[in-house]
Design an enzyme around this catalytic site. Structure first.
Site, short mmCIF file in Angstrom:
data_model
loop_
_atom_site.label_atom_id
_atom_site.label_comp_id
_atom_site.label_asym_id
_atom_site.label_seq_id
_atom_site.Cartn_x
_atom_site.Cartn_y
_atom_site.Cartn_z
N LYS A 41 -32.16 90.46 20.88
CA LYS A 41 -33.24 90.34 21.86
C LYS A 41 -33.99 91.66 21.91
O LYS A 41 -33.38 92.73 22.09
CB LYS A 41 -32.62 90.01 23.22
CG LYS A 41 -33.51 89.25 24.17
CD LYS A 41 -32.65 88.79 25.35
CE LYS A 41 -33.49 88.13 26.42
NZ LYS A 41 -32.70 87.88 27.63
O1 G3P Z 1 -32.79 86.69 30.97
C1 G3P Z 1 -34.16 86.78 31.25
C2 G3P Z 1 -34.60 86.03 32.49
O2 G3P Z 1 -34.11 84.73 32.48
C3 G3P Z 1 -34.43 86.77 33.78
O3 G3P Z 1 -34.63 85.98 34.91
O4 G3P Z 1 -34.47 85.62 37.35
O5 G3P Z 1 -34.17 87.94 36.41
O6 G3P Z 1 -36.41 86.87 36.43
P1 G3P Z 1 -34.94 86.64 36.36
#
Ligand code: G3P
Length: 218
Positions: free
Chosen positions: A83
């Protein structure tokens, strides 16, 4: 639609893998920090549980260091997807890794232009962040729609749309309606997907009526 789980918690991953519904896992530096564990150990353990792609994120911001970190992460297991952030260095690293046949997940995507660049760089996955766009008053789902449409115009682009930053079931359903290939979903949201009050009510009524028959199947 493929389901990935967005977590680095081994117990959650084991539980979800046992359902047979899990196609992959995504992690990020914040999720690794939350687990309180060493990144290499956690990723190795996840890769043993889930045969599908397991995203492990580089922590470097410059191209050479990203490649050095990717070399370490790649050695963990063949199902590791590297990633990288959607930056010029990240996309340069994506291109180099993709040339070597490595799956790359380009993360922190917030615009269709960024998604187009990632696809041209050979990303296996693009991760548009729906929830974080909604958080600042934008429409995260519009980004999913734009990317699906743009990629659909160019069948030569093989990048899969991985809807990320999903906060609730409606995000998932809207992304599925738009044709996102994959959603990475927090464990708590996956558990919500099963729920409907009419299912509980209907089951309670069936069980009550069944008990009244005095029968048993086995
Ligand atoms: O892993 C990336 C993403 O899904 C993060 O989500 O909830 O931290 O914006 P969030």
């Amino acid at each position: 639609m493929k389901f990935f789980v967005d977590t680095a918690e081994i117990s959650e991953i084991r539980e979800l893998a046992a359902t047979g519904l899990l196609d992959g896992v995504t992690t990020n530096p914040s999720l690794i920090a939350k687990s309180g564990r060493k990144v290499l150990e956690v990723i190795a353990e996840i890769c043993e549980i889930v045969p599908g792609p397991v995203s492990a994120e580089v922590a470097a911001t410059d191209y050479r260091q990203m490649l050095a970190e990717a070399a370490v992460l790649r050695k963990i297991a063949p199902n590791v997807a590297i990633k990288v952030p959607l930056t010029p260095d990240g996309l340069k690293a994506c291109h180099a890794l993709a040339q070597e046949g490595v799956m790359v997940n380009v993360t922190l995507c917030f615009s269709p232009a960024q998604a187009l660049l990632a696809a041209k760089a050979g990303a296996a996955f693009i991760s548009p962040f729906i929830g974080r766009l909604d958080d600042i008053g934008h429409d995260g789902m519009e980004l999913i729609a734009d990317i699906v449409q743009i990629y659909g115009n160019y069948p030569a682009l093989k990048t899969e749309v991985l809807a990320a930053s999903i906060r609730h079931p409606i995000h998932l359903i809207e992304a599925a309606k738009l044709g996102a290939d994959i959603a990475t979903i927090p464990p708590a949201v996956i558990r919500q997907l099963y729920l409907h009050p009419l299912t509980d009510k209907g089951l309670a009524a069936f069980l009550k009526d069944w008990a009244g028959t005095g029968q048993s199947i086995v």
